[in-house]
Every structure is written in C-alpha cells, then in structure tokens.
Design an enzyme around this catalytic site. Structure first.
Site, PDB file in Angstrom:
ATOM      1  N   ASP A   1      82.320 -46.566   3.202  1.00  0.00           N
ATOM      2  CA  ASP A   1      83.382 -45.653   3.274  1.00  0.00           C
ATOM      3  C   ASP A   1      82.903 -44.490   3.920  1.00  0.00           C
ATOM      4  OD1 ASP A   1      84.547 -47.571   1.202  1.00  0.00           O
ATOM      5  OD2 ASP A   1      85.823 -45.966   0.482  1.00  0.00           O
TER       6      ASP A   1
ATOM      7  N   LYS B   1      91.450 -44.700   6.134  1.00  0.00           N
ATOM      8  CA  LYS B   1      91.589 -44.062   4.596  1.00  0.00           C
ATOM      9  C   LYS B   1      92.040 -42.723   4.707  1.00  0.00           C
ATOM     10  CE  LYS B   1      88.409 -43.482   0.487  1.00  0.00           C
ATOM     11  NZ  LYS B   1      87.236 -43.665   0.050  1.00  0.00           N
TER      12      LYS B   1
ATOM     13  N   LYS C   1      93.924 -47.536   3.584  1.00  0.00           N
ATOM     14  CA  LYS C   1      93.556 -47.219   1.946  1.00  0.00           C
ATOM     15  C   LYS C   1      94.074 -45.787   1.678  1.00  0.00           C
ATOM     16  CE  LYS C   1      89.423 -46.475  -0.935  1.00  0.00           C
ATOM     17  NZ  LYS C   1      88.192 -46.755  -1.105  1.00  0.00           N
TER      18      LYS C   1
END
Length: 243
Positions: A94, A158, A187
């Site tokens: 991430d 994300k 996400k």
C-alpha cells in the site's frame, strides 16, 4: 444480506498501523486476522517478516505500507522499501503518492514515483494499492490519479491512509470507481467501522476496505448469517485502535 461470510471477510485488510501498537498487539492482530480469515493484514514495515511467519499456512495475505503516511519519501527510498518488503514476504504493498507533487500538478513525477514501486512489485508477482489521501485533493486531482494508475495497471486505487484529516467518503468512492478502468479495483480506508458501511461501499463496487474494527464487523456479519461466533479469547483486546 446477499453475501456469504467469505465474501465479506475477504474484503477486509486488517490494519495494524497505529504507531503505538506494541509487538504483542501486532502479533495478537495477526492471529485475529487468521481467526476471522480476512483478506490481508496491513502491518508496520518493521514487523513484516514476523507477520509473514504468523500468517503462514493461512489464506490471509501479508501486506505493508510504502512511503507511509505522507508520501514525501524520495522515489528511490520508496523503491527500496518495496524491495525490502517483498524480501520479508509482503504480497500486497500500500503506497502513498507524493501528495506534494500531486498538489503541484507535477504529474510526470507522480507517474514515475508510482511506476518505480509498480515495476518492482509486479516483477515479483506482488500487488500494489496506491493511496491518494483524498482529503487533501480536489476532484480533478483524484480523476487524474485514477487515469495515471489505470495506465500503469495498478491493482487498487485507495482513498486514504486513515491518518489524514478525513477518510473514505461515498462520493469519492463513486468517483474513483467511475474514473478507473475495470481492471483497477477500489479500496476504502478510514471510516468503515461497521458492517452496514462496508455493505454500502460494496454496493458501489469497492472490493477492499481497511479496518481495525475487524472483529466487530465480522461478528455482526456472522450473527446476521446465523453462523457460530468465532471464539478469539484475548485477540480482540485493542482491536479498535486505528482506522
């Protein structure tokens, strides 16, 4: 609910990123994630190797952060972080965009920063989630980032780190889904604290959420589905610290 337990549990990246978590907290969190069979554990980078050991034999993926939480690391450092994370067993990375460069409209630099991590990860068969930190951005910034990420074949876009001034919003998730190609997943992070919110973002097309209230969300899910509760003993201690 029109989803199975596995449909829901495999949407959750269990967050173990709060800087005050102890080694005991981190190990307990990994065991909780295995007990509830979530998608992944997203843990502080220094604990990645131990996380990989604890998740061995389960279907829960070890993941960590790159350039977290502000994205201001040099590209070389982000790439080095990715190399080390992969060596420690990380399956999903991430990474935070360089927020300063995004706000400066330095799009070539932003693209190369993301590409550096994508190239390392994809060469090893690992996946990357690119964190925008939407609370600081305009819609135009978010759309441009979706376009760049789509062209680079990132695995997820994300919303947030969970440590900015705001987290995932329904409007941002809809925008990101609308402006990302079909092969790029979305996400949500920051703000998904209960099952109803998770189900709502799922209806938009979100496939992963970052959560630290994993036990509470999935206990509710099991109750609604008429499933036996998961007996996790002291694993739930401290489980609501973070997102």
């Amino acid at each position: 609910m029109d989803a199975s337990y596995g449909d829901i549990s495999k949407m959750i990246d269990h967050s173990l990123l709060n800087p005050t978590l102890t080694l005991t907290d981190l190990e307990r969190g990994c065991r909780l994630a295995v007990a509830y069979d979530v998608a992944s554990v997203c843990i502080m980078p220094y604990a990645m190797a131990r996380c990989t050991e604890l998740l061995s034999g389960s279907t829960v993926q070890p993941s960590t952060t790159i350039g977290f939480p502000h994205g201001g690391h040099t590209t070389a450092i982000k790439q080095a972080e990715a190399i080390r994370a992969i060596a420690d067993g990380c399956q999903e990375l991430d990474m935070v965009v360089n927020i300063s460069k995004v706000l400066s409209n330095a799009w070539d630099d932003v693209r190369e920063d993301i590409r550096a991590v994508i190239d390392v990860a994809h060469a090893e068969g690992r996946k990357v989630k690119v964190i925008f930190e939407n609370c600081y951005l305009t819609d135009d910034h978010k759309i441009r980032l979706c376009e760049i990420c789509g062209s680079l074949d990132v695995d997820w876009v994300k919303t947030s780190t969970g440590y900015g001034t705001g987290g995932a919003t329904r409007e941002d998730l809809q925008l990101m889904r609308a402006h990302s190609p079909a092969h790029v997943q979305v996400k949500a992070a920051g703000g998904v604290r209960d099952l109803d919110t998770l189900l709502d973002v799922r209806s938009i097309g979100v496939t992963r959420v970052g959560a630290s209230r994993t036990a509470e969300i999935l206990d509710d899910c099991r109750q609604r589905l008429g499933l036996e509760p998961i007996v996790s003993g002291d694993l739930k201690q401290g489980s609501t610290t973070g997102y």
